[in-house]
Design an enzyme around this catalytic site. Structure first.
Site, PDB file in Angstrom:
ATOM      1  CD1 TRP A 163      -2.033   2.218   0.647  1.00  0.00           C
ATOM      2  CD2 TRP A 163      -1.982   1.735   2.828  1.00  0.00           C
ATOM      3  NE1 TRP A 163      -2.630   3.256   1.321  1.00  0.00           N
ATOM      4  CE2 TRP A 163      -2.610   2.989   2.651  1.00  0.00           C
ATOM      5  CE3 TRP A 163      -1.838   1.223   4.113  1.00  0.00           C
ATOM      6  CZ2 TRP A 163      -3.102   3.736   3.730  1.00  0.00           C
ATOM      7  CZ3 TRP A 163      -2.326   1.964   5.167  1.00  0.00           C
ATOM      8  CH2 TRP A 163      -2.944   3.199   4.975  1.00  0.00           C
ATOM      9  CG  ASP A 209      -3.748  -6.980  -0.640  1.00  0.00           C
ATOM     10  OD1 ASP A 209      -4.814  -7.510  -1.011  1.00  0.00           O
ATOM     11  OD2 ASP A 209      -3.664  -5.775  -0.337  1.00  0.00           O
ATOM     12  CE1 TYR A 249      -3.880   0.351  -1.662  1.00  0.00           C
ATOM     13  CE2 TYR A 249      -2.544  -1.611  -1.928  1.00  0.00           C
ATOM     14  CZ  TYR A 249      -3.589  -0.956  -1.321  1.00  0.00           C
ATOM     15  OH  TYR A 249      -4.355  -1.603  -0.376  1.00  0.00           O
ATOM     16  CB  SER A 266     -11.625  -3.853   1.088  1.00  0.00           C
ATOM     17  OG  SER A 266     -10.868  -3.153   2.067  1.00  0.00           O
ATOM     18  CD  GLN A 309      -7.054  -5.966   2.097  1.00  0.00           C
ATOM     19  OE1 GLN A 309      -6.398  -4.941   1.993  1.00  0.00           O
ATOM     20  NE2 GLN A 309      -6.978  -6.956   1.215  1.00  0.00           N
ATOM     21  CG  LEU A 361       2.298  -4.747  13.301  1.00  0.00           C
ATOM     22  CD1 LEU A 361       3.709  -4.729  12.709  1.00  0.00           C
ATOM     23  CD2 LEU A 361       2.300  -5.419  14.666  1.00  0.00           C
ATOM     24  CE  LYS A 394       7.990   2.440  13.966  1.00  0.00           C
ATOM     25  NZ  LYS A 394       8.614   2.164  12.656  1.00  0.00           N
ATOM     26  NE  ARG A 405       3.560   3.167   7.453  1.00  0.00           N
ATOM     27  CZ  ARG A 405       3.125   1.946   7.165  1.00  0.00           C
ATOM     28  NH1 ARG A 405       1.966   1.539   7.653  1.00  0.00           N
ATOM     29  NH2 ARG A 405       3.825   1.131   6.415  1.00  0.00           N
TER      30      ARG A 405
END
Length: 336
Positions: free
Chosen positions: A21, A49, A54, A152, A177, A208, A216, A228
């Site tokens: 993605w 996937d 994207y 999704s 999804q 996550l 973190k 990110r």
């Protein structure tokens, strides 16, 4: 790597599935993306996937480069259709028959394959009759361009209606999804029970919580440089909701649970997701090959009920559980 059946089909996918993605053709260059996919293959991941939207179709092209030369029959390749692509005109989006056929033909060309294993409706399209959408999917399956159909972020009611039509039209709706993690549990009340009844599995994204469930990100501290949260192209807007101090403080309580189990916080968080038998796979991405070495090991972990409940207790009060959130994901009108 362990495998699970997708819905009530005989089709198996890797529990840890690679998704591209926010990485391919966006966060990382092609060479790094290709190296990461090759690492995924080395670690036993065979399921990949992607989606036409994207990087506005470029992510599919990069994935094709990365998988070039691999035996097609040993791969499970997924893509999706719904969001605006290309010039983003009035018929370059949604789930009309026209856009679905333009979508599958474009994706197959970019991916360099004759078929995809799973073709997914990336959202629910309120502007197209569901009968039109499902008939188009049925025809694509009959033409051999897709083996299975998924969706999704559909609600429990949408899954029920779509499943009924798929049975009438002679194909299998095997998957949904949605977003799902120990911090985002909105599908548990309605979507998962309905899916279990209908024989539909979940392939979950952001297991996550955009990296927050690795531990973190620390309360009261600046976000790590290069993470990110600092990169608008790699999902920074999605992670903001999890960067509250109360959430980050709760996540730090996962560290002793993980240490007692002899695993990392990331592995604990992924194993928590896979503890639910309705979850067929957790989607993970990576900007560097070595990141996958940690996450893939979650497939080897069977979390016991005590550890599962310890995670729930640690995140109680900060995990989102409101099932009404499932009704807020698909736009009520197509995005312009």
């Amino acid at each position: 790597m362990n495998y699970r059946y997708l819905g009530d089909s005989g089709f198996k996918i890797s529990e840890i599935t690679y998704g591209n993605w926010v990485t391919h053709a966006s966060q990382v260059g092609d060479d790094a993306a290709i190296s990461t996919v090759h690492k995924a293959l080395d670690l036993g991941i065979t399921t990949f996937d992607t989606a036409d939207t994207y990087a506005n179709t470029a992510a599919e092209v990069v994935l094709a480069k990365a998988l070039k030369g691999q035996p097609r029959e040993q791969l499970e390749i997924f893509t999706k259709v719904y969001w605006p692509i290309g010039r983003k005109g009035p018929n370059d989006q949604g789930l009309s028959r026209k856009h679905i056929f333009d979508g599958i033909n474009g994706s197959l060309k970019r991916l360099g394959v004759d078929y995809v294993d799973l073709y997914q409706a990336h959202r629910y399209d309120y502007e197209t009759p569901l009968e039109e959408t499902m008939q188009a999917f049925a025809d694509i399956v009959r033409q051999g361009k897709a083996l299975y159909i998924g969706v999704s972020e559909w609600t429990a009611e949408q899954l029920r209606e779509g499943h009924a039509l798929s049975k009438q039209l002679g194909f299998q709706l095997v998957s949904n999804q949605p977003q799902y993690s120990a911090l985002w549990r909105v599908i548990e009340d309605r979507v998962i029970p309905t899916s279990e009844e209908l024989g539909i599995s979940q392939i979950v994204w952001s297991p996550l919580a955009q990296g927050v469930l690795t531990g973190k990100y620390l309360p009261g501290q600046p976000v790590p440089e290069g993470s990110r949260a600092t990169d608008e192209k790699s999902g920074a807007n999605f992670i903001k909701r999890f960067l509250r101090d109360d959430v980050l403080e709760a996540v730090q309580k996962l560290t002793p649970i993980a240490e007692e189990a002899g695993i990392t916080v990331a592995q604990l968080s992924l194993a928590w997701v896979l503890h639910n038998p309705n979850i067929a796979a957790a989607l993970v991405g990576a900007s560097r090959p070595e990141q996958l070495e940690d996450t893939v090991k979650a497939s080897e972990i069977t979390l016991d009920d005590a550890a599962y409940e310890a995670v729930n207790a640690a995140l109680s009060g900060v995990a989102e559980i409101d099932p009404e959130k499932t009704y807020e994901v698909s736009p009520k009108s197509r995005p312009a």
